[in-house]
Design a protein around this motif. Structure first.
Motif, PDB file in Angstrom:
ATOM      1  N   TRP A  10      37.161  30.317  23.365  1.00 44.19           N
ATOM      2  CA  TRP A  10      36.078  29.354  23.162  1.00 44.19           C
ATOM      3  C   TRP A  10      36.570  27.990  23.608  1.00 44.19           C
ATOM      4  O   TRP A  10      37.568  27.490  23.088  1.00 44.19           O
ATOM      5  N   ILE A  11      35.863  27.393  24.562  1.00 44.74           N
ATOM      6  CA  ILE A  11      36.282  26.135  25.157  1.00 44.74           C
ATOM      7  C   ILE A  11      35.348  25.011  24.718  1.00 44.74           C
ATOM      8  O   ILE A  11      34.120  25.138  24.809  1.00 44.74           O
ATOM      9  N   VAL A  12      35.952  23.922  24.226  1.00 43.82           N
ATOM     10  CA  VAL A  12      35.172  22.721  23.915  1.00 43.82           C
ATOM     11  C   VAL A  12      34.961  21.979  25.237  1.00 43.82           C
ATOM     12  O   VAL A  12      35.907  21.479  25.834  1.00 43.82           O
ATOM     13  N   GLU A  13      33.722  21.896  25.688  1.00 45.69           N
ATOM     14  CA  GLU A  13      33.437  21.314  26.996  1.00 45.69           C
ATOM     15  C   GLU A  13      32.716  19.974  26.920  1.00 45.69           C
ATOM     16  O   GLU A  13      32.714  19.215  27.892  1.00 45.69           O
ATOM     17  N   ARG A  14      32.100  19.683  25.762  1.00 48.24           N
ATOM     18  CA  ARG A  14      31.324  18.441  25.665  1.00 48.24           C
ATOM     19  C   ARG A  14      31.238  18.011  24.205  1.00 48.24           C
ATOM     20  O   ARG A  14      31.591  18.769  23.304  1.00 48.24           O
ATOM     21  N   MET A  15      30.793  16.806  23.976  1.00 49.47           N
ATOM     22  CA  MET A  15      30.609  16.300  22.623  1.00 49.47           C
ATOM     23  C   MET A  15      29.316  16.856  22.031  1.00 49.47           C
ATOM     24  O   MET A  15      28.316  16.974  22.743  1.00 49.47           O
ATOM     25  N   GLY A  16      29.350  17.183  20.737  1.00 44.55           N
ATOM     26  CA  GLY A  16      28.141  17.649  20.087  1.00 44.55           C
ATOM     27  C   GLY A  16      28.412  18.695  19.015  1.00 44.55           C
ATOM     28  O   GLY A  16      29.562  19.005  18.687  1.00 44.55           O
ATOM     29  N   HIS A  17      27.342  19.221  18.458  1.00 48.06           N
ATOM     30  CA  HIS A  17      27.409  20.329  17.502  1.00 48.06           C
ATOM     31  C   HIS A  17      28.103  21.503  18.182  1.00 48.06           C
ATOM     32  O   HIS A  17      27.976  21.696  19.402  1.00 48.06           O
ATOM     33  N   PRO A  18      28.891  22.308  17.418  1.00 47.41           N
ATOM     34  CA  PRO A  18      29.589  23.440  18.044  1.00 47.41           C
ATOM     35  C   PRO A  18      28.705  24.312  18.920  1.00 47.41           C
ATOM     36  O   PRO A  18      29.160  24.809  19.961  1.00 47.41           O
ATOM     37  N   SER A  19      27.446  24.508  18.541  1.00 49.32           N
ATOM     38  CA  SER A  19      26.548  25.346  19.334  1.00 49.32           C
ATOM     39  C   SER A  19      26.295  24.771  20.720  1.00 49.32           C
ATOM     40  O   SER A  19      25.954  25.508  21.652  1.00 49.32           O
ATOM     41  N   LYS A  20      26.458  23.463  20.865  1.00 49.60           N
ATOM     42  CA  LYS A  20      26.265  22.813  22.156  1.00 49.60           C
ATOM     43  C   LYS A  20      27.597  22.466  22.828  1.00 49.60           C
ATOM     44  O   LYS A  20      27.685  22.414  24.058  1.00 49.60           O
ATOM     45  N   ALA A  21      28.621  22.220  22.009  1.00 49.69           N
ATOM     46  CA  ALA A  21      29.907  21.777  22.553  1.00 49.69           C
ATOM     47  C   ALA A  21      30.742  22.929  23.105  1.00 49.69           C
ATOM     48  O   ALA A  21      31.531  22.739  24.037  1.00 49.69           O
ATOM     49  N   LEU A  22      30.570  24.125  22.535  1.00 49.60           N
ATOM     50  CA  LEU A  22      31.433  25.255  22.864  1.00 49.60           C
ATOM     51  C   LEU A  22      30.815  26.206  23.887  1.00 49.60           C
ATOM     52  O   LEU A  22      29.612  26.464  23.862  1.00 49.60           O
ATOM     53  N   THR A  23      31.674  26.730  24.756  1.00 51.02           N
ATOM     54  CA  THR A  23      31.280  27.761  25.720  1.00 51.02           C
ATOM     55  C   THR A  23      32.295  28.889  25.667  1.00 51.02           C
ATOM     56  O   THR A  23      33.509  28.640  25.632  1.00 51.02           O
ATOM     57  N   PHE A  24      31.809  30.128  25.641  1.00 51.54           N
ATOM     58  CA  PHE A  24      32.709  31.291  25.597  1.00 51.54           C
ATOM     59  C   PHE A  24      33.099  31.700  27.011  1.00 51.54           C
ATOM     60  O   PHE A  24      32.241  31.905  27.864  1.00 51.54           O
ATOM     61  N   HIS A  25      34.405  31.798  27.250  1.00 52.06           N
ATOM     62  CA  HIS A  25      34.926  32.230  28.550  1.00 52.06           C
ATOM     63  C   HIS A  25      35.697  33.535  28.378  1.00 52.06           C
ATOM     64  O   HIS A  25      36.399  33.720  27.392  1.00 52.06           O
ATOM     65  N   SER A  26      35.576  34.411  29.349  1.00 53.90           N
ATOM     66  CA  SER A  26      36.337  35.666  29.319  1.00 53.90           C
ATOM     67  C   SER A  26      37.445  35.672  30.372  1.00 53.90           C
ATOM     68  O   SER A  26      38.157  36.665  30.512  1.00 53.90           O
ATOM     69  N   ASP A  27      37.609  34.557  31.093  1.00 52.71           N
ATOM     70  CA  ASP A  27      38.597  34.511  32.168  1.00 52.71           C
ATOM     71  C   ASP A  27      39.415  33.221  32.131  1.00 52.71           C
ATOM     72  O   ASP A  27      39.806  32.686  33.152  1.00 52.71           O
ATOM     73  N   ALA A  45      44.677  36.240  14.450  1.00 55.44           N
ATOM     74  CA  ALA A  45      43.563  35.611  13.737  1.00 55.44           C
ATOM     75  C   ALA A  45      43.712  34.103  13.818  1.00 55.44           C
ATOM     76  O   ALA A  45      44.821  33.577  13.933  1.00 55.44           O
ATOM     77  N   ALA A  46      42.579  33.412  13.765  1.00 54.69           N
ATOM     78  CA  ALA A  46      42.555  31.949  13.777  1.00 54.69           C
ATOM     79  C   ALA A  46      41.673  31.482  12.622  1.00 54.69           C
ATOM     80  O   ALA A  46      40.832  32.235  12.138  1.00 54.69           O
ATOM     81  N   ALA A  47      41.874  30.259  12.194  1.00 55.85           N
ATOM     82  CA  ALA A  47      41.059  29.708  11.111  1.00 55.85           C
ATOM     83  C   ALA A  47      40.415  28.408  11.560  1.00 55.85           C
ATOM     84  O   ALA A  47      41.012  27.635  12.313  1.00 55.85           O
ATOM     85  N   LEU A  48      39.195  28.182  11.099  1.00 56.80           N
ATOM     86  CA  LEU A  48      38.476  26.961  11.443  1.00 56.80           C
ATOM     87  C   LEU A  48      38.840  25.840  10.470  1.00 56.80           C
ATOM     88  O   LEU A  48      39.177  26.089   9.309  1.00 56.80           O
ATOM     89  N   ASN A  49      38.731  24.608  10.946  1.00 55.96           N
ATOM     90  CA  ASN A  49      39.003  23.435  10.131  1.00 55.96           C
ATOM     91  C   ASN A  49      37.900  22.411  10.320  1.00 55.96           C
ATOM     92  O   ASN A  49      37.400  22.242  11.440  1.00 55.96           O
ATOM     93  N   PRO A  50      37.513  21.694   9.254  1.00 56.71           N
ATOM     94  CA  PRO A  50      36.477  20.670   9.407  1.00 56.71           C
ATOM     95  C   PRO A  50      36.778  19.654  10.498  1.00 56.71           C
ATOM     96  O   PRO A  50      35.867  19.192  11.176  1.00 56.71           O
ATOM     97  N   VAL A  51      38.052  19.318  10.665  1.00 60.19           N
ATOM     98  CA  VAL A  51      38.384  18.338  11.703  1.00 60.19           C
ATOM     99  C   VAL A  51      37.962  18.837  13.078  1.00 60.19           C
ATOM    100  O   VAL A  51      37.644  18.044  13.970  1.00 60.19           O
ATOM    101  N   GLY A  52      37.902  20.161  13.260  1.00 62.72           N
ATOM    102  CA  GLY A  52      37.508  20.720  14.550  1.00 62.72           C
ATOM    103  C   GLY A  52      36.094  20.328  14.930  1.00 62.72           C
ATOM    104  O   GLY A  52      35.849  19.775  16.008  1.00 62.72           O
ATOM    105  N   TYR A  53      35.134  20.599  14.039  1.00 70.76           N
ATOM    106  CA  TYR A  53      33.745  20.280  14.389  1.00 70.76           C
ATOM    107  C   TYR A  53      33.468  18.786  14.310  1.00 70.76           C
ATOM    108  O   TYR A  53      32.596  18.264  15.014  1.00 70.76           O
ATOM    109  N   LYS A  54      34.215  18.068  13.453  1.00 74.76           N
ATOM    110  CA  LYS A  54      34.017  16.616  13.377  1.00 74.76           C
ATOM    111  C   LYS A  54      34.425  15.940  14.681  1.00 74.76           C
ATOM    112  O   LYS A  54      33.728  15.045  15.181  1.00 74.76           O
ATOM    113  N   VAL A  55      35.566  16.357  15.234  1.00 75.82           N
ATOM    114  CA  VAL A  55      36.007  15.787  16.514  1.00 75.82           C
ATOM    115  C   VAL A  55      35.013  16.144  17.623  1.00 75.82           C
ATOM    116  O   VAL A  55      34.700  15.319  18.477  1.00 75.82           O
ATOM    117  N   MET A  56      34.498  17.375  17.587  1.00 76.86           N
ATOM    118  CA  MET A  56      33.486  17.770  18.577  1.00 76.86           C
ATOM    119  C   MET A  56      32.288  16.837  18.538  1.00 76.86           C
ATOM    120  O   MET A  56      31.739  16.467  19.575  1.00 76.86           O
TER     121      MET A  56
END
Length: 356
Positions: A10-27, A45-56
């Motif tokens: 999952w790549i953070v490509e732009r500023m915004g809500h995770p649904s808009k900021a993130l894009t799934f890549h398979s390559d 396994a990975a864990a989410l953190n509030p700082v992740g979506y706040k920075v987005m």
């Protein structure tokens, strides 16, 4: 079996809500060169953190240096190494510090992560990969708040606002392991869990604003530190703190940033920023205010690992999602209803057991 050259991420490509900021890549490319004192970890396994979506949501692309792989916490298995104490096949857990995240563009919502050996430690045998995934960032934050920022000692007292958050739950356990008295707040539905983690006293913040409760029910001995584990944008807990925080005590907030861009949240943040900086001689609050700044420290990480290995600190998992369902995982985290860590399972062979 050779390491693949590409991975799902999952790549953070732009500023915004995770649904808009993130894009799934398979390559997305897998790092091929391993610098000295680094390891390539195959993430389980990975864990989410509030700082992740706040920075987005609040950091422009230029500042955040996007695109980059999302998130910071992980557990996994060493795939490659160069000059570290680890062996290929070691089970490990660790984190990508925020400064390194933007510098290296490495994150953990992916199948592989390249990381310095100072940010990784061996996973104790009493912890599975799902629970280990969410230990490091919030665990180290709690540890460093207590002993680097507040410099607490055995016999002192700490008040933890947001006792059911990930940082709060770790702070309670770590403080109790060091003989520190803990008063913690959370909603009433989490009272049992907060007490199970070791809190000596519990306050339900939903019944009355916490600063009002502490003002009308001040502790017999003022707190030596207050840790805001929720990340309050409202300054009231701090501005009223002389009533319940000792003169030499310190108020520490994990991230006093707006939880949204609403006028109320932004206004509260502005008031908090002013209260933090206004000097006492001009009528400011006569108590220290610090913002938690978790930093990589191999020594701190190993002390924290020992507490986990001894069973004195346990991770609490709220829920587990698949990598492809990471947006749903963010929805859960952003609902403010999660108790403990929201985890993303990347190795589908991992069993998901009880949450605590």
């Amino acid at each position: 079996m050779s390491t693949p050259t590409t991975q799902k991420a999952w790549i953070v490509e732009r500023m915004g809500h995770p649904s808009k900021a993130l894009t799934f890549h398979s390559d997305w490319p897998v790092p091929s060169e391993i610098p000295y004192n680094h390891v390539l970890v195959k993430i389980q396994a990975a864990a989410l953190n509030p700082v992740g979506y706040k920075v987005m949501q609040i950091a422009p692309n230029l500042i955040a240096k996007r695109p980059l792989i999302a998130e910071y916490d992980f557990s996994g298995v060493v795939e490659k190494k160069n000059g570290t104490e680890f062996e290929i096949g070691d089970s490990v857990f660790g984190f990508v510090p925020l400064p390194l995240h933007s510098k290296t563009k490495q994150g953990t919502l992916a199948e592989y992560v390249l990381i310095s050996g100072t940010c990784v430690t061996k996973r104790p045998s009493n912890v599975d990969a799902i629970h280990a995934a969410g230990l490091t960032l919030t665990g180290l934050t709690a540890y460093q708040c207590l002993f680097t920022d507040a410099q607490l000692e055995t016999g002192q007292t700490v008040f933890i606002y947001g006792g059911s958050t990930s940082v709060g739950l770790f702070a309670i356990q770590i403080a109790k392991a060091r003989g520190i008295k803990v008063v913690a707040s959370a909603s009433g539905r989490n009272e049992e869990l907060v007490k199970k983690m070791g809190a000596d006293e519990f306050i339900d913040y939903t019944k009355e604003p916490i600063h009002k409760y502490l003002t009308s029910h001040p502790p017999e001995t003022k707190f030596d530190a207050i840790i805001d584990a929720y990340g309050l944008s409202d300054p009231s807990l701090y501005t009223n703190s002389p009533v319940y925080l000792a003169p030499g005590g310190v108020f520490i907030s994990t991230a006093p940033v707006p939880h949204s861009l609403s006028m109320k949240e932004v206004g509260n943040f502005t008031k908090t920023a002013a209260a933090m900086k206004w000097p006492c001689w001009l009528g400011g609050i006569p108590r220290k205010f610090k913002v938690a700044d978790v930093h990589e420290s191999k020594a701190d990480l190993e002390v924290f690992r020992a507490l986990v290995a001894e069973g004195k600190v346990v991770g609490v998992v709220d829920s587990v999602y698949e990598l492809e369902d990471s947006l749903k995982a963010y929805e859960r985290l952003m609902s403010s209803k999660a108790t403990g860590k929201v985890v993303v399972r990347i190795d589908k062979s991992l069993e998901v057991s009880s949450t605590v």
